[in-house]
Design an enzyme around this catalytic site. Structure first.
Site, PDB file in Angstrom:
ATOM      1  N   ARG A 127     -56.662 -13.175  44.145  1.00 49.01           N
ATOM      2  CA  ARG A 127     -57.460 -14.120  43.337  1.00 49.01           C
ATOM      3  C   ARG A 127     -58.506 -13.344  42.532  1.00 49.01           C
ATOM      4  O   ARG A 127     -58.758 -13.612  41.379  1.00 49.01           O
ATOM      5  CB  ARG A 127     -58.200 -15.092  44.257  1.00 49.01           C
ATOM      6  CG  ARG A 127     -57.652 -16.478  44.497  1.00 49.01           C
ATOM      7  CD  ARG A 127     -56.966 -17.153  43.392  1.00 49.01           C
ATOM      8  NE  ARG A 127     -57.819 -18.004  42.601  1.00 49.01           N
ATOM      9  CZ  ARG A 127     -57.369 -18.927  41.753  1.00 49.01           C
ATOM     10  NH1 ARG A 127     -56.081 -19.131  41.593  1.00 49.01           N
ATOM     11  NH2 ARG A 127     -58.190 -19.642  41.035  1.00 49.01           N
ATOM     12  N   THR A 133     -60.076 -18.986  36.192  1.00 44.42           N
ATOM     13  CA  THR A 133     -59.046 -19.763  35.481  1.00 44.42           C
ATOM     14  C   THR A 133     -59.223 -19.699  33.964  1.00 44.42           C
ATOM     15  O   THR A 133     -58.256 -19.584  33.209  1.00 44.42           O
ATOM     16  CB  THR A 133     -59.150 -21.249  35.920  1.00 44.42           C
ATOM     17  OG1 THR A 133     -59.151 -21.306  37.341  1.00 44.42           O
ATOM     18  CG2 THR A 133     -58.018 -22.080  35.363  1.00 44.42           C
ATOM     19  N   ARG A 144     -56.912 -11.858  33.902  1.00 39.01           N
ATOM     20  CA  ARG A 144     -57.197 -12.877  32.892  1.00 39.01           C
ATOM     21  C   ARG A 144     -58.299 -12.428  31.928  1.00 39.01           C
ATOM     22  O   ARG A 144     -58.259 -12.734  30.734  1.00 39.01           O
ATOM     23  CB  ARG A 144     -57.564 -14.189  33.579  1.00 39.01           C
ATOM     24  CG  ARG A 144     -56.357 -14.868  34.230  1.00 39.01           C
ATOM     25  CD  ARG A 144     -56.754 -15.909  35.241  1.00 39.01           C
ATOM     26  NE  ARG A 144     -55.641 -16.757  35.675  1.00 39.01           N
ATOM     27  CZ  ARG A 144     -55.744 -17.688  36.596  1.00 39.01           C
ATOM     28  NH1 ARG A 144     -56.902 -17.894  37.216  1.00 39.01           N
ATOM     29  NH2 ARG A 144     -54.704 -18.425  36.929  1.00 39.01           N
ATOM     30  N   ASN A 164     -53.048 -18.388  30.872  1.00 37.16           N
ATOM     31  CA  ASN A 164     -53.894 -17.386  31.530  1.00 37.16           C
ATOM     32  C   ASN A 164     -53.112 -16.360  32.354  1.00 37.16           C
ATOM     33  O   ASN A 164     -53.572 -15.865  33.373  1.00 37.16           O
ATOM     34  CB  ASN A 164     -54.985 -18.075  32.361  1.00 37.16           C
ATOM     35  CG  ASN A 164     -54.415 -19.137  33.277  1.00 37.16           C
ATOM     36  OD1 ASN A 164     -53.210 -19.216  33.465  1.00 37.16           O
ATOM     37  ND2 ASN A 164     -55.283 -19.936  33.874  1.00 37.16           N
ATOM     38  N   HIS A 167     -50.372 -16.979  37.857  1.00 35.23           N
ATOM     39  CA  HIS A 167     -50.772 -17.954  38.878  1.00 35.23           C
ATOM     40  C   HIS A 167     -50.968 -17.174  40.166  1.00 35.23           C
ATOM     41  O   HIS A 167     -50.182 -16.261  40.459  1.00 35.23           O
ATOM     42  CB  HIS A 167     -49.669 -19.003  39.101  1.00 35.23           C
ATOM     43  CG  HIS A 167     -49.841 -19.736  40.406  1.00 35.23           C
ATOM     44  ND1 HIS A 167     -50.676 -20.834  40.518  1.00 35.23           N
ATOM     45  CD2 HIS A 167     -49.372 -19.486  41.655  1.00 35.23           C
ATOM     46  CE1 HIS A 167     -50.683 -21.229  41.789  1.00 35.23           C
ATOM     47  NE2 HIS A 167     -49.908 -20.433  42.494  1.00 35.23           N
TER      48      HIS A 167
HETATM   49  P1  GDP Z   1     -55.950 -21.530  38.836  1.00 42.21           P
HETATM   50  O1  GDP Z   1     -55.714 -21.639  40.311  1.00 42.21           O
HETATM   51  O2  GDP Z   1     -57.033 -20.528  38.509  1.00 42.21           O
HETATM   52  O3  GDP Z   1     -54.681 -21.249  38.058  1.00 42.21           O
HETATM   53  O4  GDP Z   1     -56.527 -22.920  38.305  1.00 42.21           O
HETATM   54  P2  GDP Z   1     -56.206 -24.435  38.758  1.00 42.21           P
HETATM   55  O5  GDP Z   1     -55.401 -24.478  40.016  1.00 42.21           O
HETATM   56  O6  GDP Z   1     -57.512 -25.158  38.748  1.00 42.21           O
HETATM   57  O7  GDP Z   1     -55.359 -24.993  37.530  1.00 42.21           O
HETATM   58  C1  GDP Z   1     -53.980 -24.706  37.390  1.00 42.21           C
HETATM   59  C2  GDP Z   1     -53.704 -24.360  35.933  1.00 42.21           C
HETATM   60  O8  GDP Z   1     -53.970 -25.525  35.115  1.00 42.21           O
HETATM   61  C3  GDP Z   1     -54.594 -23.279  35.311  1.00 42.21           C
HETATM   62  O9  GDP Z   1     -54.172 -21.951  35.600  1.00 42.21           O
HETATM   63  C4  GDP Z   1     -54.498 -23.600  33.836  1.00 42.21           C
HETATM   64  O10 GDP Z   1     -53.286 -23.106  33.254  1.00 42.21           O
HETATM   65  C5  GDP Z   1     -54.451 -25.135  33.860  1.00 42.21           C
HETATM   66  N1  GDP Z   1     -55.818 -25.721  33.713  1.00 42.21           N
HETATM   67  C6  GDP Z   1     -56.797 -25.732  34.649  1.00 42.21           C
HETATM   68  N2  GDP Z   1     -57.912 -26.328  34.202  1.00 42.21           N
HETATM   69  C7  GDP Z   1     -57.637 -26.719  32.934  1.00 42.21           C
HETATM   70  C8  GDP Z   1     -58.399 -27.397  31.911  1.00 42.21           C
HETATM   71  O11 GDP Z   1     -59.577 -27.744  32.075  1.00 42.21           O
HETATM   72  N3  GDP Z   1     -57.760 -27.627  30.723  1.00 42.21           N
HETATM   73  C9  GDP Z   1     -56.456 -27.246  30.487  1.00 42.21           C
HETATM   74  N4  GDP Z   1     -55.919 -27.521  29.297  1.00 42.21           N
HETATM   75  N5  GDP Z   1     -55.729 -26.591  31.418  1.00 42.21           N
HETATM   76  C10 GDP Z   1     -56.295 -26.333  32.623  1.00 42.21           C
HETATM   77 MG    MG Z   2     -54.829 -23.162  41.434  1.00 45.80          MG
END
Ligand code: GDP
Ligand code: MG
Length: 203
Positions: A127, A133, A144, A164, A167
């Site tokens: 992570r 993110t 990222r 980004n 995952h």
């Molecule tokens: P991660 O674990 O850092 O990948 O983040 P999350 O689990 O919160 O979200 C999953 C994925 O959704 C992220 O990697 C982004 O591609 C997308 N995402 C998350 N938050 C947002 C947001 O506020 N807007 C948009 N358009 N996409 C988002």
């Molecule tokens: Mg996530």
């Protein structure tokens, strides 16, 4: 700490996927290099093209996850001066479902590379290597932070997920689900890495 707990920490596993933007930009090798350079062990690896059904099983569906994504998206709308009403709803869960749909489009748009990574605190380490993110908030030196300039503002405006690069599982529980979903036990290998002596004190 008990020997059992120590063994669990040493063998902790996490799941990482190079997303379509990462694969298309030729960043797979860079991601692998960073993981191996830090000393973690890649124990499973494969390129594949995911179906919408698979991505639907990959991401959680529970209300807490949907509400969290919805809330995060709303905060970004405010922060970048976008009007949340253009999404057609202000309800966190409905926004979460919408972002989930955007993720299905994104992660099925090209092949990805999936892997299982093993080593002490693998979940937290990977992570940390992935970074925040939102690329603008990801530290330089993270995947990222170093390789993405995508913006939540553009992503939200264009009704798509933030591109980004990778995952990475957020918790050991998430990792367990993702590893079990994407790999069968015989695709994950058990072998000794030569540099494990870094954390094994020899008497
Ligand atoms: P991660 O674990 O850092 O990948 O983040 P999350 O689990 O919160 O979200 C999953 C994925 O959704 C992220 O990697 C982004 O591609 C997308 N995402 C998350 N938050 C947002 C947001 O506020 N807007 C948009 N358009 N996409 C988002
Ligand atoms: Mg996530």
């Amino acid at each position: 700490m008990s020997e059992t707990n120590m063994a669990l920490i040493e063998k902790e596993r996490t799941y990482l996927m190079v997303k379509p933007d990462g694969v298309k930009r030729g960043l797979t090798g860079e991601v692998i290099t960073r993981i191996e350079r830090c000393g973690l062990k890649i124990v499973a690896l494969k390129m594949f093209w995911a179906t919408r059904e698979q991505i639907n099983e990959h991401y959680p569906k529970d209300d807490a996850w949907l509400m969290r994504i919805g809330e995060k998206t709303k905060v970004n709308y405010d922060k970048y001066g976008l009007d949340i009403k253009t999404l057609g709803t202000e309800d966190n869960k409905e926004i979460g479902l919408m972002v989930r749909g955007w993720l299905l489009d994104y992660l099925t748009s090209a092949p990805m590379v999936k892997m299982v990574i093993e080593g002490p605190h693998a979940v937290d380490l990977v992570r940390k290597m992935a970074g925040n993110t939102i690329p603008a908030q990801a530290e330089m030196g993270t995947i990222r932070g170093d390789f993405s300039v995508d913006s939540a503002a553009f992503a939200n405006r264009d009704k798509r997920a933030i591109f980004n690069v990778v995952h990475a599982s957020e918790t050991p529980e998430e990792a367990k689900h993702e590893i079990g979903f994407w790999f069968s036990p015989e695709e994950i290998f058990d072998f000794e890495k030569t540099d494990n002596s870094i954390y094994k004190v020899v008497a």
